[in-house]
Every structure is written in C-alpha cells, then in structure tokens.
Design a protein around this motif. Structure first.
Motif, PDB file in Angstrom:
ATOM      1  N   UNK A  99      26.791 -74.794 -23.739  1.00 22.25           N
ATOM      2  CA  UNK A  99      27.215 -73.437 -24.047  1.00 22.25           C
ATOM      3  C   UNK A  99      26.937 -72.521 -22.863  1.00 22.25           C
ATOM      4  N   UNK A 100      27.979 -71.866 -22.337  1.00 16.72           N
ATOM      5  CA  UNK A 100      27.785 -70.800 -21.371  1.00 16.72           C
ATOM      6  C   UNK A 100      27.579 -69.504 -22.113  1.00 16.72           C
ATOM      7  N   UNK A 101      26.539 -68.745 -21.770  1.00 14.32           N
ATOM      8  CA  UNK A 101      26.189 -67.576 -22.561  1.00 14.32           C
ATOM      9  C   UNK A 101      25.482 -66.531 -21.720  1.00 14.32           C
ATOM     10  N   UNK A 102      25.125 -65.449 -22.365  1.00  8.63           N
ATOM     11  CA  UNK A 102      24.503 -64.323 -21.684  1.00  8.63           C
ATOM     12  C   UNK A 102      23.089 -64.631 -21.210  1.00  8.63           C
ATOM     13  N   UNK A 103      22.489 -65.704 -21.715  1.00  8.83           N
ATOM     14  CA  UNK A 103      21.147 -66.102 -21.291  1.00  8.83           C
ATOM     15  C   UNK A 103      21.163 -67.237 -20.289  1.00  8.83           C
ATOM     16  N   UNK A 104      22.348 -67.720 -19.898  1.00 13.35           N
ATOM     17  CA  UNK A 104      22.441 -68.849 -18.984  1.00 13.35           C
ATOM     18  C   UNK A 104      23.242 -69.983 -19.577  1.00 13.35           C
ATOM     19  N   UNK A 143      17.914 -71.106 -17.477  1.00 12.12           N
ATOM     20  CA  UNK A 143      18.139 -69.701 -17.157  1.00 12.12           C
ATOM     21  C   UNK A 143      17.752 -69.438 -15.714  1.00 12.12           C
ATOM     22  N   UNK A 144      17.112 -68.320 -15.418  1.00 12.77           N
ATOM     23  CA  UNK A 144      16.852 -67.952 -14.032  1.00 12.77           C
ATOM     24  C   UNK A 144      15.909 -68.920 -13.323  1.00 12.77           C
ATOM     25  N   UNK A 145      15.100 -69.652 -14.072  1.00 15.33           N
ATOM     26  CA  UNK A 145      14.216 -70.633 -13.445  1.00 15.33           C
ATOM     27  C   UNK A 145      15.022 -71.699 -12.722  1.00 15.33           C
ATOM     28  N   UNK A 146      16.113 -72.155 -13.342  1.00 13.91           N
ATOM     29  CA  UNK A 146      16.955 -73.190 -12.735  1.00 13.91           C
ATOM     30  C   UNK A 146      18.149 -72.606 -11.969  1.00 13.91           C
ATOM     31  N   UNK A 201      25.411 -79.429 -12.312  1.00 11.72           N
ATOM     32  CA  UNK A 201      24.315 -80.179 -12.934  1.00 11.72           C
ATOM     33  C   UNK A 201      24.627 -81.658 -12.798  1.00 11.72           C
ATOM     34  N   UNK A 202      23.801 -82.360 -12.007  1.00 12.25           N
ATOM     35  CA  UNK A 202      24.035 -83.773 -11.709  1.00 12.25           C
ATOM     36  C   UNK A 202      22.708 -84.509 -11.718  1.00 12.25           C
ATOM     37  N   UNK A 203      22.654 -85.593 -12.503  1.00 16.34           N
ATOM     38  CA  UNK A 203      21.443 -86.409 -12.584  1.00 16.34           C
ATOM     39  C   UNK A 203      20.224 -85.579 -12.974  1.00 16.34           C
ATOM     40  N   UNK A 204      20.427 -84.636 -13.897  1.00 12.57           N
ATOM     41  CA  UNK A 204      19.316 -83.856 -14.418  1.00 12.57           C
ATOM     42  C   UNK A 204      18.864 -82.709 -13.544  1.00 12.57           C
ATOM     43  N   UNK A 205      19.633 -82.401 -12.478  1.00 12.69           N
ATOM     44  CA  UNK A 205      19.215 -81.356 -11.541  1.00 12.69           C
ATOM     45  C   UNK A 205      20.357 -80.380 -11.290  1.00 12.69           C
ATOM     46  N   UNK A 206      19.998 -79.089 -11.200  1.00  8.76           N
ATOM     47  CA  UNK A 206      20.964 -78.056 -10.877  1.00  8.76           C
ATOM     48  C   UNK A 206      20.976 -77.780  -9.376  1.00  8.76           C
ATOM     49  N   UNK A 207      22.176 -77.555  -8.842  1.00 14.19           N
ATOM     50  CA  UNK A 207      22.314 -77.111  -7.455  1.00 14.19           C
ATOM     51  C   UNK A 207      23.409 -76.058  -7.398  1.00 14.19           C
ATOM     52  N   UNK A 208      23.241 -75.110  -6.475  1.00 17.07           N
ATOM     53  CA  UNK A 208      24.246 -74.067  -6.304  1.00 17.07           C
ATOM     54  C   UNK A 208      25.212 -74.509  -5.217  1.00 17.07           C
ATOM     55  N   UNK A 209      26.407 -74.937  -5.619  1.00 13.11           N
ATOM     56  CA  UNK A 209      27.334 -75.519  -4.638  1.00 13.11           C
ATOM     57  C   UNK A 209      28.114 -74.450  -3.873  1.00 13.11           C
ATOM     58  N   UNK A 210      28.029 -73.203  -4.302  1.00 11.17           N
ATOM     59  CA  UNK A 210      28.685 -72.126  -3.556  1.00 11.17           C
ATOM     60  C   UNK A 210      27.695 -71.380  -2.672  1.00 11.17           C
ATOM     61  N   UNK A 211      26.553 -72.008  -2.389  1.00  5.45           N
ATOM     62  CA  UNK A 211      25.457 -71.359  -1.672  1.00  5.45           C
ATOM     63  C   UNK A 211      25.890 -70.766  -0.336  1.00  5.45           C
ATOM     64  N   UNK A 212      26.717 -71.495   0.402  1.00  3.61           N
ATOM     65  CA  UNK A 212      27.081 -71.067   1.747  1.00  3.61           C
ATOM     66  C   UNK A 212      28.429 -70.350   1.805  1.00  3.61           C
ATOM     67  N   UNK A 213      28.866 -69.817   0.674  1.00  2.00           N
ATOM     68  CA  UNK A 213      30.113 -69.044   0.634  1.00  2.00           C
ATOM     69  C   UNK A 213      29.809 -67.638   0.132  1.00  2.00           C
ATOM     70  N   UNK A 214      30.825 -66.792   0.179  1.00  2.82           N
ATOM     71  CA  UNK A 214      30.680 -65.437  -0.354  1.00  2.82           C
ATOM     72  C   UNK A 214      31.025 -65.370  -1.830  1.00  2.82           C
TER      73      UNK A 214
END
Length: 698
Positions: A134-139, A152-155, A184-197
């Motif tokens: 579920x995508x929601x207001x809390x994450x 949420x913000x921790x991940x 979310x891959x193999x139990x871990x979150x990563x920000x794939x747009x990190x190096x973009x605007x």
C-alpha cells in the motif's frame, strides 16, 4: 386467520418504517475514472462513486456502492488485479476485495497507522507471492500473511509520502514518492533516482512499458525513463508534471495530462496527440487506457468512449445526469421535473422527470454557468429562466433568448407570468418582452449594499431581502397593488443578513435564511426559531428552506437537514457526508411524490422520503379498547386495557427511529422512559389489538 393477517401486516408496516428511517439514497456522480482493471471481457473501474463494472462489448454497466454492497466508502482511489485474479481496491482509509458481486474488507493493523485522522491510501498492488503493498501518506505498508510491516522515513528518508507502486517482472517493488523513486529488492530499499533531479511534487505516476522500461512523472519539469541502469529525462513541453495522471501504451508510449490532454512519445519528444476520439471531448480527458486488443478507452467526466480500429462508441459511466458532485441548486418545475444546477463539462442543466428518467438541457452557447453564480427558475418544461452575471436567459423548449442586464442573482415569478430578477442593487421586472426596474430613484427599494433574497407568495406579494456588510438589513413586501412595506433591522433585530429564496409555509408564515438560523415572519412578529433554540440542535445553518403538508419545517445545512414541528427539533443527517469536513452550500426541494432532494456544491445529490407522524397513524387501524395516557413531563406512560395477556410496545421518535421495544410488557405497571424531549409514537399490541398514540415529552 383474518386476525393473524391483520396483526402481521401491522408489524411489517411499522418495522419497515423504522428500518428505513433516516435512509438517504445517494445520487452522487462518479465524476471520472480514477483507475481501472481490465478483466478480459469487462473493465472494472474505480470512481468517486463506487465500482463500475462495464462489459467491453455491450458497454452495459453495473455499479457497486454503499447503497447496494458492503462498500464502506464510495470514493475508490485505486484498483488492481492480483496475479491469481483477485481484485483489490482502496478507498481513502480502507482496502477491500471484489469478487464480481460484492466486496469484503481487508483489515489494516492499527499499529502501523501513525495517525488515523491524517492517514490516506493512494495505491494498492499485490505481488505473485500474495504480499499486499500500500502506498500511503505514511510511506509504504506491506502485508505478508497476517503480518504488517511499515516503511517510512527510516527506510525512505524525509518526504516519504508514496503515491504510486509498481512491480516488475522479477517482483521487485518500485515506489513514486515525494523525494523520488525507490526500489525494494532482496529486503532492502534503495533510492534509484538519487543522482537525478527527479522528485514527486504533488503526485507521482510510475509505468512499466512492455520493454521493461520504467517511466516516472511527478517532477515539475521532466519525465524520466529508467532502463534498469540509467535514467533518461524527457521534456514535457513545459507542462506541470505533477498534473500527469497516467501512462498508456500500444506501439508508442503516451501520457495523460489532467489539463492538457494526451501526449505521445515520438523520436524522443512528447508531443500533443489528437484524433477523432479526443476531438469529441475537445481534447479533454480524465483517463486514457489502451487494452491488449489496441482498443483505446477515453474517459472525460462521466462520459466514456472506445475507439476500436476507427469505430467510436460512447456511453456514460453514471446512472444519472449529474456530471460532477458540485450541485448547489435544485429547483422543481411546475410540471414536476427536478432541475439541478451543476458544474458541467458539457455546459448543461441535469433534469430528472417524475418517472425517474434523466436528461439534460444545454445551456446557451458560450455561457459560463457556475453553481452559486446565478439562479434557475422553471415555470414549465418549455419555460425555463436562468440568471447569470450577464443578465437573464430564457429557454422555450427549443432556443435560448437573452436579456442583457447587470449582474442578476435570484429569480421569482407570480401567477400573472411576471418574472422578477434581483440585480445587485436593483430589481428587474420582465413582462411581455419588456423590462423595467426598481431602483432607489423610482421606488422605496432599500438601497443597501445588495439585494440578497427574493420570493413571491401565493397572493402575488413580492418579497425582497437586502443587507449591508455594516450590519444594516431589510425585508420589503410589495403587494399586488404596488404598496411597499419595509421592515428593517433597527426595529426587528431578527432580520440579520437575510439571504436566499423566500419560503412560504402551509400556515402562511414567511421564511428566509439568516446569518445564523432562519428568519420567520407570521404577519405580525419576526422571530428566529433556530437562533432561539441553538442549544437544542446540532447545526445552526439554514441554507435552504422547505416545509411539508403537516407544517414540518426543513432547514438544509452542510450535513443534511434540521427539522422542526410543534417545537420539536430533529436532525436528518446524511451518513455519507456527516463525517466530512466541509463548508458546503446546500439546497433542498420536494418532488411531486414527496421525496426530499438535497444537494451540495461539493458532496453531490441525495434523496430522502420522509415518513411523518401522520403516515404512521394512517398505516395502522388502531382499536379503541386500549388507552394510553402519558405524563409527558416525567416521561411516564400508563396503559389501560381490558385484555389480559402478553403485550408488546414499540416506541418511535419523530423521524421514525425505533428507540424502545419491549415484547413482554406488563400493562398493569407504568412504563418509565429515559428519552430526551421530543415527539414520539407509541404502538401497543395486546391480544392482537393495536393502539397507536402520539407522545410528547417536554
């Protein structure tokens, strides 16, 4: 046997009345398609008014709402089809499943919701292993079996509101959030747009093409395409990227802009796309979808068309003619039609005839009508008047004619066919094609800041209300001989910002809405019953006023209607709107069948068929061998009967709710009630004899 049949029918009539008490029937508009699932032969569409299931071949539809299913909320924000074929959908705060005939709830663990008052679900997706996302207001929320996990913000970091979720062929999870795109891959979150605007602004949309590329919209300036390793940014032609509502694909990739139509990706650039189908909607659209057979489904407002290799068919996703849930005017025509002044993509007025058939009347070409900006007066099917900022328009059943005047608001007519139109500081009189006006120079009209109300009573007396923002106010009466009588605020303090259409009840009283409550004039004295009894009622608004043949008054407010009869107050709250925060304007009217219609400028249309005290009496043939004599001040009822045996009593309040029942009553003992002051109906059954009596507890 005859006695048994009589007793049985009595119970059914009364019980049926109680079961239907305060039952409002919604006639809200789906407004648009928010999301859909292609189920092969059907489209299952999430709308603002329920789930609409449409046969793709016949375009026939079935709608599931809170009125005919177990839906908790008619506003469906998203819908998805799980790999096993199950259908999941989300409303603002709930998740449900749809089996093709009804819905079931999916309970969300309260522990993973930070604040239920602000929690909102934006998207739902289901993985092949059955995990619910579920995508929601809390994450992001994830359900595995019966266990819930919150990210949420921790991940995800700050600004983690998640608007869209997509899963790729490997079952990896991608989210579009305020701060960009995460995986979310193999139990871990990563920000794939990190190096973009790229980042979401007010919304975000994700889409996987048939080639596996991920498209992202939500950035103000760009659209992104991710091939699994790198991002490519496309200009969106200066559009506001947060207004992009979704993507579609055939041999090309398209995106739909909320305000600017459809764009196609062509040689690395998104350009405007139009064809005969889009042109039919003036290149406006609310939803765009291309199915596996390359049929193009285009939705705008309540209208839906399909383009099948050049053959275009159109239908409506709605069961009524209400285009948006912005309806602040309802008027009954003298022929029984109900007219709805509404925000409209087709510039029309919705019409409901006494047989339940919906139609519409096109407004004058080029006219911009907004609910609240004018007034509708329907004298007959071929005699409709409409006021606007430009003047007064008249429809004769075929054509519109226009009388250019200064800004006009309220309209009224008398038995001679004279039409009165309230200008801002003057009153126009339209008669036999001629227009005259009352001003301060040729009449005693008040000359206050604005004329704020208008009406004509059964004796053809004209009533005019006006006020100034400084606090001055007046109500004026012009009789059929042209004599003026002015009642001003200085002598009658109850005249406080009178505004709206005057209402004249069965007893000859004159009513109009006030700043607080409603002004009543009985011919001698002005009062404000709502203001005088404000501690006894839940809402002090009287935005529109009606009455019935019993003399019961109905005062519309933003959550329903307050009623008044014989100094007894009641509330007819609409369950679907009473929990919503709103400052809505509302309007009410009765149709010829006695049904009460309520509409608001942001919550839509509802109807209610009142059962009155008189109707309860008329439904039961009361015997004379039982007497009931209450002591109203103490709420005590004593019974006197010559019959000995089992007795039962049911007690209903003034709006038909069952408030007390006892199937084993001892009629030799007084019955002590713990009910609030008001009007009640007592139904006593003893040895197949029935007695009905009205009770007023003071």
């Amino acid at each position: 046997m005859t006695i048994f049949r009589y007793f049985f029918s009595t119970v059914v009539l009364v019980s049926s009345f109680a079961a239907n008490a305060q039952k409002w029937t919604p006639h809200q508009s789906p407004q648009q398609i928010n999301d859909l699932v292609d189920n092969g032969t059907e489209l299952i569409m999430a709308t603002d008014y329920g789930l609409v299931v449409m046969n793709k071949s016949t375009l026939s539809k079935t709608t599931y709402t809170t009125n005919n299913s177990d839906l908790d909320d008619n506003h469906i924000s998203s819908i998805t089809k799980a790999p096993n074929g199950d259908i999941y959908f989300s409303t603002g705060q709930t998740i449900g499943t749809f089996d093709g005939t009804d819905v079931n709830d999916v309970e969300i663990a309260s522990a993973v919701i930070a604040n239920i008052n602000t929690f909102e679900i934006f998207d739902v997706e289901v993985a092949a292993n059955g995990d619910l996302w579920l995508g929601n207001s809390d994450g992001v929320l994830r359900k595995q079996g019966q266990n819930w996990t919150k990210y949420d913000k921790t991940e995800l970091g700050e600004f983690f509101e998640v608007w869209d979720i997509e899963l790729d062929s490997e079952e990896d999870v991608f989210i579009g959030a305020q701060n960009g795109v995460h995986k979310f891959e193999s139990g871990t979150w990563s920000k794939i747009s990190e190096n973009t605007s790229l980042q979401g602004y007010l919304h975000a949309e994700l889409f996987f093409s048939k080639f596996g590329d991920l498209y992202f919209a939500g950035d103000l300036d760009s659209i992104g395409r991710y091939d699994g390793t790198n991002w490519e940014l496309y200009s969106n032609g200066g559009l506001n990227g947060s207004a992009i509502k979704g993507f579609a694909e055939d041999d090309n990739v398209y995106f739909l802009s909320q305000q600017d139509g459809i764009y196609k990706l062509d040689n690395g650039t998104f350009t405007t796309y139009t064809d005969a189908q889009t042109a039919a909607f003036q290149d406006n659209s609310s939803y765009f979808y291309v199915d596996d057979s390359n049929k193009r489904w285009l939705n705008y407002n309540i209208y839906l068309s399909v383009n099948d290799e050049g053959t275009i068919r159109s239908t409506s996703i709605s069961s009524n003619g209400i285009e948006y849930n912005n309806v602040s005017e309802i008027h009954k025509s003298q022929n029984g039609d109900i007219l709805f002044g509404m925000t409209s993509s087709t510039q029309s007025i919705a019409v409901l005839d006494p047989d339940g058939n919906w139609s519409s009347i096109d407004l004058p070409a080029g006219m911009k009508y907004y609910p609240g900006s004018g007034n509708i007066l329907s004298v007959g099917n071929d005699d409709i008047w409409l006021s606007s900022y430009q003047g007064v328009h008249h429809y004769d059943g075929t054509d519109w004619t226009f009388t250019e005047l200064a800004r006009c608001t309220y309209l009224a007519n008398d038995s001679k066919g004279i039409i009165y139109a309230a200008g801002f500081d003057r009153l126009y009189v339209l008669e036999d094609g001629d227009t005259t006006q009352y001003t301060t120079s040729n009449s005693p009209i008040s000359g206050l800041d604005q004329i704020s109300g208008l009406g004509v009573d059964a004796n053809d007396n004209l009533w005019i209300a006006s006020f100034s923002w400084s606090g001055e106010a007046a109500i004026q009466k012009v009789d059929d001989t042209g004599n003026w009588t002015t009642y001003d605020h200085t002598k009658h303090a109850e005249i406080d910002q009178p505004k709206g259409e005057f209402h004249f009840d069965e007893n000859g009283n004159v009513w109009i809405s006030a700043k607080v409550g409603a002004i009543k004039f009985d011919g001698k004295k002005f009062t404000n019953p709502i203001k005088e009894n404000i501690s006894k009622i839940d809402n002090y608004k009287a935005l529109s006023i009606e009455s019935d043949s019993e003399g019961r008054m109905y005062f519309a407010h933003q959550y329903g209607v307050t009623t008044l009869l014989d100094s007894v107050w009641g509330e007819l709250l609409i369950d679907d709107v009473s929990h919503k925060k709103t400052s809505a304007r509302s309007s009410i009217t009765f149709d010829d069948a006695g049904t009460l219609w309520w509409a608001s400028n942001d919550l839509g249309v509802f109807s209610y068929t009142p059962e009155t005290i008189a109707s309860i009496f008329s439904s039961i043939e009361s015997t004379n061998d039982i007497s009931i004599y209450p002591n109203p001040t103490k709420g005590t009822i004593n019974f006197r009967t010559k019959h000995i045996g089992k007795s039962s009593v049911n007690i209903y309040n003034g709006i038909g709710e069952l408030v007390y029942t006892n199937d084993n009553l001892n009629t030799n003992r007084p019955l002590h009630l713990n009910q609030s002051p008001g009007m009640y109906v007592v139904v006593l059954d003893t040895n197949n004899s029935t007695s009905v009596q009205k009770l007023i507890i003071k």
